[in-house]
Write a protein that holds these residues in place. Structure first.
Motif, PDB file in Angstrom:
ATOM      1  N   ARG A 142       0.833  -1.205   0.000  1.00 44.05           N
ATOM      2  CA  ARG A 142       0.000   0.000   0.000  1.00 44.05           C
ATOM      3  C   ARG A 142       0.872   1.261   0.000  1.00 44.05           C
ATOM      4  O   ARG A 142       0.582   2.241  -0.665  1.00 44.05           O
ATOM      5  CB  ARG A 142      -0.935  -0.022   1.215  1.00 44.05           C
ATOM      6  CG  ARG A 142      -1.981   1.049   1.165  1.00 44.05           C
ATOM      7  CD  ARG A 142      -2.930   0.963   2.327  1.00 44.05           C
ATOM      8  NE  ARG A 142      -3.727  -0.239   2.295  1.00 44.05           N
ATOM      9  CZ  ARG A 142      -4.630  -0.543   3.223  1.00 44.05           C
ATOM     10  NH1 ARG A 142      -4.815   0.266   4.237  1.00 44.05           N
ATOM     11  NH2 ARG A 142      -5.318  -1.651   3.124  1.00 44.05           N
ATOM     12  N   ALA A 145       2.211   1.678  -3.453  1.00 45.82           N
ATOM     13  CA  ALA A 145       1.202   2.214  -4.371  1.00 45.82           C
ATOM     14  C   ALA A 145       1.057   3.718  -4.191  1.00 45.82           C
ATOM     15  O   ALA A 145       0.944   4.473  -5.158  1.00 45.82           O
ATOM     16  CB  ALA A 145      -0.132   1.515  -4.132  1.00 45.82           C
ATOM     17  N   ARG A 146       1.062   4.153  -2.945  1.00 44.74           N
ATOM     18  CA  ARG A 146       0.966   5.603  -2.683  1.00 44.74           C
ATOM     19  C   ARG A 146       2.157   6.333  -3.295  1.00 44.74           C
ATOM     20  O   ARG A 146       2.026   7.385  -3.901  1.00 44.74           O
ATOM     21  CB  ARG A 146       0.953   5.866  -1.178  1.00 44.74           C
ATOM     22  CG  ARG A 146      -0.314   5.493  -0.475  1.00 44.74           C
ATOM     23  CD  ARG A 146      -0.173   5.946   0.974  1.00 44.74           C
ATOM     24  NE  ARG A 146      -1.180   5.371   1.827  1.00 44.74           N
ATOM     25  CZ  ARG A 146      -1.167   5.469   3.148  1.00 44.74           C
ATOM     26  NH1 ARG A 146      -0.188   6.109   3.757  1.00 44.74           N
ATOM     27  NH2 ARG A 146      -2.128   4.930   3.874  1.00 44.74           N
ATOM     28  N   GLN A 148       4.095   5.393  -5.784  1.00 40.92           N
ATOM     29  CA  GLN A 148       4.062   5.399  -7.241  1.00 40.92           C
ATOM     30  C   GLN A 148       3.085   6.438  -7.750  1.00 40.92           C
ATOM     31  O   GLN A 148       3.329   7.111  -8.748  1.00 40.92           O
ATOM     32  CB  GLN A 148       3.689   4.012  -7.756  1.00 40.92           C
ATOM     33  CG  GLN A 148       4.840   3.034  -7.620  1.00 40.92           C
ATOM     34  CD  GLN A 148       4.401   1.590  -7.785  1.00 40.92           C
ATOM     35  OE1 GLN A 148       3.222   1.286  -7.715  1.00 40.92           O
ATOM     36  NE2 GLN A 148       5.348   0.711  -8.010  1.00 40.92           N
ATOM     37  N   SER A 149       1.980   6.554  -7.048  1.00 42.01           N
ATOM     38  CA  SER A 149       0.994   7.532  -7.487  1.00 42.01           C
ATOM     39  C   SER A 149       1.508   8.955  -7.295  1.00 42.01           C
ATOM     40  O   SER A 149       1.369   9.806  -8.168  1.00 42.01           O
ATOM     41  CB  SER A 149      -0.304   7.324  -6.711  1.00 42.01           C
ATOM     42  OG  SER A 149      -1.231   8.308  -7.076  1.00 42.01           O
ATOM     43  N   MET A 206     -20.685   7.996  -4.951  1.00 44.41           N
ATOM     44  CA  MET A 206     -19.344   7.662  -4.484  1.00 44.41           C
ATOM     45  C   MET A 206     -18.878   8.637  -3.406  1.00 44.41           C
ATOM     46  O   MET A 206     -18.172   8.267  -2.475  1.00 44.41           O
ATOM     47  CB  MET A 206     -18.394   7.728  -5.686  1.00 44.41           C
ATOM     48  CG  MET A 206     -17.181   6.889  -5.589  1.00 44.41           C
ATOM     49  SD  MET A 206     -16.403   6.593  -7.202  1.00 44.41           S
ATOM     50  CE  MET A 206     -16.254   8.176  -7.961  1.00 44.41           C
ATOM     51  N   ALA A 212     -17.577   7.288   3.698  1.00 35.26           N
ATOM     52  CA  ALA A 212     -16.690   7.653   2.606  1.00 35.26           C
ATOM     53  C   ALA A 212     -16.278   6.431   1.814  1.00 35.26           C
ATOM     54  O   ALA A 212     -16.250   5.324   2.316  1.00 35.26           O
ATOM     55  CB  ALA A 212     -15.436   8.329   3.177  1.00 35.26           C
ATOM     56  N   ALA A 213     -15.946   6.656   0.542  1.00 34.86           N
ATOM     57  CA  ALA A 213     -15.457   5.568  -0.310  1.00 34.86           C
ATOM     58  C   ALA A 213     -13.956   5.444  -0.107  1.00 34.86           C
ATOM     59  O   ALA A 213     -13.179   5.556  -1.031  1.00 34.86           O
ATOM     60  CB  ALA A 213     -15.797   5.856  -1.759  1.00 34.86           C
ATOM     61  N   GLY A 214     -13.526   5.223   1.123  1.00 32.17           N
ATOM     62  CA  GLY A 214     -12.107   5.094   1.410  1.00 32.17           C
ATOM     63  C   GLY A 214     -11.463   6.449   1.660  1.00 32.17           C
ATOM     64  O   GLY A 214     -12.097   7.494   1.549  1.00 32.17           O
ATOM     65  N   THR A 217      -7.865   9.909  -2.191  1.00 33.24           N
ATOM     66  CA  THR A 217      -6.776   9.428  -3.029  1.00 33.24           C
ATOM     67  C   THR A 217      -6.714  10.282  -4.282  1.00 33.24           C
ATOM     68  O   THR A 217      -7.643  11.010  -4.592  1.00 33.24           O
ATOM     69  CB  THR A 217      -6.967   7.961  -3.434  1.00 33.24           C
ATOM     70  OG1 THR A 217      -8.221   7.834  -4.114  1.00 33.24           O
ATOM     71  CG2 THR A 217      -6.963   7.039  -2.225  1.00 33.24           C
ATOM     72  N   ARG A 218      -5.608  10.154  -5.013  1.00 33.90           N
ATOM     73  CA  ARG A 218      -5.428  11.011  -6.176  1.00 33.90           C
ATOM     74  C   ARG A 218      -6.248  10.539  -7.369  1.00 33.90           C
ATOM     75  O   ARG A 218      -6.656  11.329  -8.194  1.00 33.90           O
ATOM     76  CB  ARG A 218      -3.936  11.051  -6.535  1.00 33.90           C
ATOM     77  CG  ARG A 218      -3.643  12.139  -7.535  1.00 33.90           C
ATOM     78  CD  ARG A 218      -2.178  12.265  -7.851  1.00 33.90           C
ATOM     79  NE  ARG A 218      -2.018  13.201  -8.948  1.00 33.90           N
ATOM     80  CZ  ARG A 218      -0.965  13.230  -9.732  1.00 33.90           C
ATOM     81  NH1 ARG A 218       0.031  12.401  -9.530  1.00 33.90           N
ATOM     82  NH2 ARG A 218      -0.900  14.091 -10.716  1.00 33.90           N
ATOM     83  N   TRP A 219      -6.436   9.242  -7.459  1.00 30.80           N
ATOM     84  CA  TRP A 219      -7.255   8.747  -8.564  1.00 30.80           C
ATOM     85  C   TRP A 219      -8.255   7.714  -8.074  1.00 30.80           C
ATOM     86  O   TRP A 219      -8.047   7.068  -7.036  1.00 30.80           O
ATOM     87  CB  TRP A 219      -6.391   8.175  -9.681  1.00 30.80           C
ATOM     88  CG  TRP A 219      -5.531   6.986  -9.319  1.00 30.80           C
ATOM     89  CD1 TRP A 219      -4.200   7.001  -9.027  1.00 30.80           C
ATOM     90  CD2 TRP A 219      -5.948   5.611  -9.203  1.00 30.80           C
ATOM     91  NE1 TRP A 219      -3.768   5.731  -8.740  1.00 30.80           N
ATOM     92  CE2 TRP A 219      -4.816   4.852  -8.855  1.00 30.80           C
ATOM     93  CE3 TRP A 219      -7.157   4.955  -9.378  1.00 30.80           C
ATOM     94  CZ2 TRP A 219      -4.863   3.477  -8.661  1.00 30.80           C
ATOM     95  CZ3 TRP A 219      -7.207   3.582  -9.187  1.00 30.80           C
ATOM     96  CH2 TRP A 219      -6.060   2.865  -8.832  1.00 30.80           C
ATOM     97  N   ARG A 220      -9.331   7.557  -8.836  1.00 31.45           N
ATOM     98  CA  ARG A 220     -10.327   6.528  -8.550  1.00 31.45           C
ATOM     99  C   ARG A 220     -10.859   5.993  -9.877  1.00 31.45           C
ATOM    100  O   ARG A 220     -10.945   6.727 -10.863  1.00 31.45           O
ATOM    101  CB  ARG A 220     -11.493   7.103  -7.738  1.00 31.45           C
ATOM    102  CG  ARG A 220     -11.110   7.495  -6.336  1.00 31.45           C
ATOM    103  CD  ARG A 220     -12.306   7.922  -5.519  1.00 31.45           C
ATOM    104  NE  ARG A 220     -12.900   9.155  -6.020  1.00 31.45           N
ATOM    105  CZ  ARG A 220     -13.908   9.766  -5.417  1.00 31.45           C
ATOM    106  NH1 ARG A 220     -14.420   9.255  -4.313  1.00 31.45           N
ATOM    107  NH2 ARG A 220     -14.406  10.872  -5.905  1.00 31.45           N
ATOM    108  N   LEU A 221     -11.205   4.746  -9.865  1.00 30.86           N
ATOM    109  CA  LEU A 221     -11.807   4.124 -11.042  1.00 30.86           C
ATOM    110  C   LEU A 221     -13.032   3.353 -10.574  1.00 30.86           C
ATOM    111  O   LEU A 221     -12.923   2.444  -9.757  1.00 30.86           O
ATOM    112  CB  LEU A 221     -10.818   3.162 -11.708  1.00 30.86           C
ATOM    113  CG  LEU A 221     -11.383   2.313 -12.848  1.00 30.86           C
ATOM    114  CD1 LEU A 221     -11.697   3.179 -14.061  1.00 30.86           C
ATOM    115  CD2 LEU A 221     -10.396   1.209 -13.233  1.00 30.86           C
TER     116      LEU A 221
ATOM    117  N   ALA B  72     -11.882   1.141  -7.616  1.00 26.80           N
ATOM    118  CA  ALA B  72     -10.439   0.988  -7.392  1.00 26.80           C
ATOM    119  C   ALA B  72      -9.826   2.346  -7.083  1.00 26.80           C
ATOM    120  O   ALA B  72     -10.209   3.354  -7.699  1.00 26.80           O
ATOM    121  CB  ALA B  72      -9.778   0.385  -8.625  1.00 26.80           C
ATOM    122  N   GLU B  74      -5.841   4.120  -5.411  1.00 25.15           N
ATOM    123  CA  GLU B  74      -4.431   3.779  -5.277  1.00 25.15           C
ATOM    124  C   GLU B  74      -4.148   2.992  -3.996  1.00 25.15           C
ATOM    125  O   GLU B  74      -3.066   2.444  -3.830  1.00 25.15           O
ATOM    126  CB  GLU B  74      -3.576   5.034  -5.328  1.00 25.15           C
ATOM    127  CG  GLU B  74      -3.932   6.063  -4.290  1.00 25.15           C
ATOM    128  CD  GLU B  74      -3.572   7.458  -4.758  1.00 25.15           C
ATOM    129  OE1 GLU B  74      -2.422   7.686  -5.120  1.00 25.15           O
ATOM    130  OE2 GLU B  74      -4.462   8.333  -4.767  1.00 25.15           O
TER     131      GLU B  74
END
Lengths: 272, 124
Positions: A142, A145-146, A148-149, A206, A212-214, A217-221, B72, B74
């Motif tokens: 984790r 991943a942070r 890399q982002s 969302m 909250a949806a987590g 974060t910088r991106w979401r899909l 999804a 990060e």
């Protein structure tokens, strides 16, 4: 097969019997702080048996980490005499906020050490008795991943278009939205308005304040698939303030996510 | 039995942090399995998110909800799947950020095959 009672004992025996070395690692010359942080995190992520890893920055040992099963259990900084600071741990399984705080402190410490280092090496020792099993730890993947982002240099729009290029066979129609600008990039322009309405609804769901949806974060899909014989899934991708809204071929969710990670430079792991 | 099914799912899917079964009609988590103890408010938040995403009806008519959703980020990947098209039972899981999800939906279907054999057989 080991039963429940014997499994911990076997694991302990394996841990004790294994060599503590990590293989040849005589150090590596680095060009950026993020590269150094990634090196440290990869070492921790690859540590399965319980180990204490001591990292040297430009020849001086400055960071000590306890790791097991790809999880960071505790860390301390070392001063020039080799004395360790009080360990920052991730013991309390019930306190997720404290664990997140400890992870943030580790990221800050690591960034500080790596920003000044041009060479990093590592050695490992046995973990002192006392146990890893009671500590929750934090998944190092984790943290990777942070990192890399955060390290990504691409403009959001360029990333979105790169994803579209990779996924063009799976996507029927798409628009990119930034602020008030809606830019149809694939499919009939007539679809753009409907896509925008649908995606606004999904975004509001969302982002609803009740649950909250987590963490931010910088991106979401987000990909949703309808009930019954629905032709298309709906995809909403968000990077910073850029949005990609698209209809995608049904049942392509796993492939789309893999392409998305690929477009971000973070390949999904192969299946175990 | 429910807990065994969730635990089996986690053993099958690499990088699964938590697997849970929810009832959207009551907004409750019926069962969950994880290596860590999850606070109830986080379980409730997951259930709320599943309810919001699966009740969306983009273009399928007002009466239709969604069958599956994947969010999804990060820091992880959340997957939700209904047991049956009109059912309120929903399977959910959180995966590691880079975990592959190719097998997740099939494994989730196996969970429901264990838990809702009658309802699932009617769909076949």
């Amino acid at each position: 097969m080991a039963g429940d009672a014997t499994e911990p004992a076997l694991w302990q025996a394996l841990t004790s019997a294994s060599a503590y070395g990590l293989g040849a690692d005589t150090g590596r010359t680095l060009t950026t702080g993020a590269e150094g942080a990634a090196l440290v995190l990869r070492r921790l992520a690859d540590t399965m048996l319980g180990r204490r890893l001591i990292f040297a920055f430009d020849g001086a040992e400055r960071l000590r980490c306890d790791a097991e099963m790809g999880r960071l259990l505790a860390f301390s900084t070392l001063d020039s005499s080799g004395a360790a600071s009080a360990p920052n741990g991730f013991e309390n399984r019930d306190d997720s906020a404290a664990i997140e705080n400890a992870a943030a402190a580790f990221e800050e410490t690591l960034a500080g050490l790596c920003s000044r280092a041009s060479d990093i090496s590592v050695r490992s020792e046995a973990l002192v008795a006392g146990g890893t099993s009671t500590r929750a730890g934090f998944p190092v993947e984790r943290l990777l991943a942070r990192l890399q982002s955060a390290d990504a240099e691409d403009e959001p729009a360029a990333r979105l278009r790169r994803f579209l290029d990779k996924a063009q066979d799976l996507i029927a129609s798409a628009v990119i939205v930034q602020g008030d600008t809606v830019d149809p990039v694939k499919g009939p322009e007539a679809d753009a308005g409907a896509l925008f309405r649908v995606s606004s609804d999904l975004l509001s769901r969302m982002n609803a304040p009740e649950g909250a949806a987590g963490a931010p974060t910088r991106w979401r899909l987000l990909i949703v698939a309808g009930v019954g014989q629905v032709q298309n899934d709906v995809l909403v991708a968000e990077i910073d303030d850029h949005l990609l809204l698209a209809t995608a071929r049904a049942s392509a969710m796993p492939a789309l996510r893999a392409l998305w990670l690929d477009a971000l430079g973070t390949a999904a792991r192969p299946r175990a | 039995m429910t807990h065994d099914a969730l635990r089996n799912f986690r053993h099958k899917i690499a990088g699964c942090e938590i697997a849970l079964l929810m009832d959207l009609s009551t907004g409750t988590v019926l069962a969950w399995d994880s290596d860590l103890k999850w606070p109830q408010e986080e379980l409730d938040a997951l259930c709320g998110l599943a309810a919001r995403l699966l009740s969306a009806a983009p273009g399928n008519g007002p009466e239709m909800g969604m069958m599956r959703a994947m969010l999804a980020t990060e820091t992880g990947c959340q997957v939700f799947q209904r047991g049956t098209p009109q059912g309120d039972e929903v399977f959910g899981c959180i995966l590691a950020p880079e975990a592959a999800i190719d097998d997740v939906f099939e494994a989730a279907a196996w969970v429901f095959d264990d838990l809702l054999p009658g309802d699932r057989a009617a769909l076949a």
